[in-house]
Design a protein around this motif. Structure first.
Motif, PDB file in Angstrom:
ATOM      1  N   VAL A   1       7.649  21.250  74.393  1.00  0.00           N
ATOM      2  CA  VAL A   1       6.481  21.604  73.584  1.00  0.00           C
ATOM      3  C   VAL A   1       6.304  23.109  73.711  1.00  0.00           C
ATOM      4  O   VAL A   1       6.182  23.632  74.826  1.00  0.00           O
ATOM      5  N   ILE A   2       6.299  23.802  72.598  1.00  0.00           N
ATOM      6  CA  ILE A   2       6.140  25.258  72.607  1.00  0.00           C
ATOM      7  C   ILE A   2       4.767  25.600  72.041  1.00  0.00           C
ATOM      8  O   ILE A   2       4.410  25.182  70.942  1.00  0.00           O
ATOM      9  N   VAL A   3       3.992  26.351  72.802  1.00  0.00           N
ATOM     10  CA  VAL A   3       2.642  26.725  72.411  1.00  0.00           C
ATOM     11  C   VAL A   3       2.645  28.187  71.996  1.00  0.00           C
ATOM     12  O   VAL A   3       3.169  29.048  72.716  1.00  0.00           O
ATOM     13  N   ILE A   4       2.071  28.473  70.834  1.00  0.00           N
ATOM     14  CA  ILE A   4       2.130  29.821  70.267  1.00  0.00           C
ATOM     15  C   ILE A   4       0.718  30.288  69.918  1.00  0.00           C
ATOM     16  O   ILE A   4      -0.075  29.544  69.345  1.00  0.00           O
ATOM     17  N   ASP A   5       0.426  31.542  70.269  1.00  0.00           N
ATOM     18  CA  ASP A   5      -0.887  32.109  69.966  1.00  0.00           C
ATOM     19  C   ASP A   5      -0.729  33.608  69.768  1.00  0.00           C
ATOM     20  O   ASP A   5       0.218  34.222  70.260  1.00  0.00           O
ATOM     21  N   GLY A   6      -1.655  34.191  69.036  1.00  0.00           N
ATOM     22  CA  GLY A   6      -1.612  35.626  68.778  1.00  0.00           C
ATOM     23  C   GLY A   6      -2.915  36.284  69.184  1.00  0.00           C
ATOM     24  O   GLY A   6      -3.968  35.656  69.192  1.00  0.00           O
TER      25      GLY A   6
ATOM     26  N   GLY B   1      -3.356  30.856  75.534  1.00  0.00           N
ATOM     27  CA  GLY B   1      -4.618  31.561  75.737  1.00  0.00           C
ATOM     28  C   GLY B   1      -4.702  32.154  77.134  1.00  0.00           C
ATOM     29  O   GLY B   1      -5.158  33.287  77.326  1.00  0.00           O
ATOM     30  N   SER B   2      -4.227  31.391  78.123  1.00  0.00           N
ATOM     31  CA  SER B   2      -4.216  31.879  79.506  1.00  0.00           C
ATOM     32  C   SER B   2      -3.226  33.030  79.665  1.00  0.00           C
ATOM     33  O   SER B   2      -3.495  34.005  80.375  1.00  0.00           O
ATOM     34  N   LEU B   3      -2.078  32.912  78.994  1.00  0.00           N
ATOM     35  CA  LEU B   3      -1.089  33.981  79.055  1.00  0.00           C
ATOM     36  C   LEU B   3      -1.628  35.249  78.409  1.00  0.00           C
ATOM     37  O   LEU B   3      -1.454  36.356  78.928  1.00  0.00           O
TER      38      LEU B   3
END
Length: 238
Positions: free
Chosen positions: A65-70, A211-213
């Motif tokens: 599962v890859i989680v992506i955020d900007g 979000g944590s990253l």
């Protein structure tokens, strides 16, 4: 600030040299940069992608599962820092790849995904399933449909493991907010409900990992582009 960190335009000129040095000292690292050309023939920075060799090597041990955020950048030329991450079997956050695009738009996302496919989606990409973040969905429902307890019911429907349990909460949604039910239907049940999702999302139903990253990299959005990449490299190395 310019004396301390350098000139922003000079940073972009040095970026390709820095990426070359980055790859030569970090085996297995992948980078990509996309430029456009103006009417005078000058190259203009558009997109950046980078993934460190150690991160790429660790992908095989993660849940798929890859989680992506900007997150928005604060430079003179603005832009968006994209972070992708996964979760290992001990439920720890594992950074995978990063990118810089001009904004969260289709062009930037397509270019980024094409590069991401080279390292961790080479085989499964054609069959990958898309999941919307349940936390963002909860906030959208709470903001757009002013009905007491409706967002909580939507969260329960999203997390229901069986179709029968989902139908119970779905009737509650239809009774409390017909407009919300239409909104959720348009998103598509497979994109936000556990019971209808065709893949395996494990325990990951939100973008909180990224979000944590992003929170750990919060200060980087103030840096110039080379300093930003170097900050991320040093952080992951630690």
């Amino acid at each position: 600030m310019e004396q301390a960190r350098g000139n922003e335009e000079d940073n972009y000129r040095f970026l390709s040299t820095y990426l070359h040095l980055l790859k030569s000292t970090n085996p297995g690292t992948l980078t990509a940069m996309h430029n456009t050309v103006d009417k005078k023939g000058n190259a203009l920075f558009k997109y950046l992608f980078f993934a460190f060799g150690a991160c790429i090597a660790g992908y095989q041990y993660l849940r798929k599962v890859i989680v992506i955020d900007g997150t928005a950048m604060k430079w003179k030329y603005k832009g968006c820092l994209i972070a992708t991450s996964g979760q290992d079997e001990n439920m720890q956050i594992f950074p995978l790849a990063f990118g810089v695009v001009d904004g969260e738009n289709e062009g930037g996302w397509v270019w980024f995904f094409e590069n991401l496919k080279k390292i961790c989606l080479r085989r499964v990409y054609p069959f990958a399933q898309h999941w919307a973040c349940s936390v963002h969905l909860f906030r959208n429902v709470k903001h757009n449909f002013h009905c007491e307890g409706l967002a909580t019911v939507v969260s329960k429907a999203a997390r229901a493991y069986t179709v029968g349990d989902f139908r119970y909460w779905w009737r509650e949604i239809e009774n409390r907010g017909p407009a919300c039910a239409m909104y959720l239907t348009e998103i598509g049940l497979p994109h936000w409900t556990h019971s209808h999702f065709p893949g395996d999302c494990y325990n990951i139903m939100s973008s909180n990992i990224s979000g944590s990253l992003n929170a750990a990299m919060q200060t980087t959005v103030d840096y110039l582009i080379v300093s930003m990449v170097e900050f991320i490299r040093a952080m992951l190395m630690r």
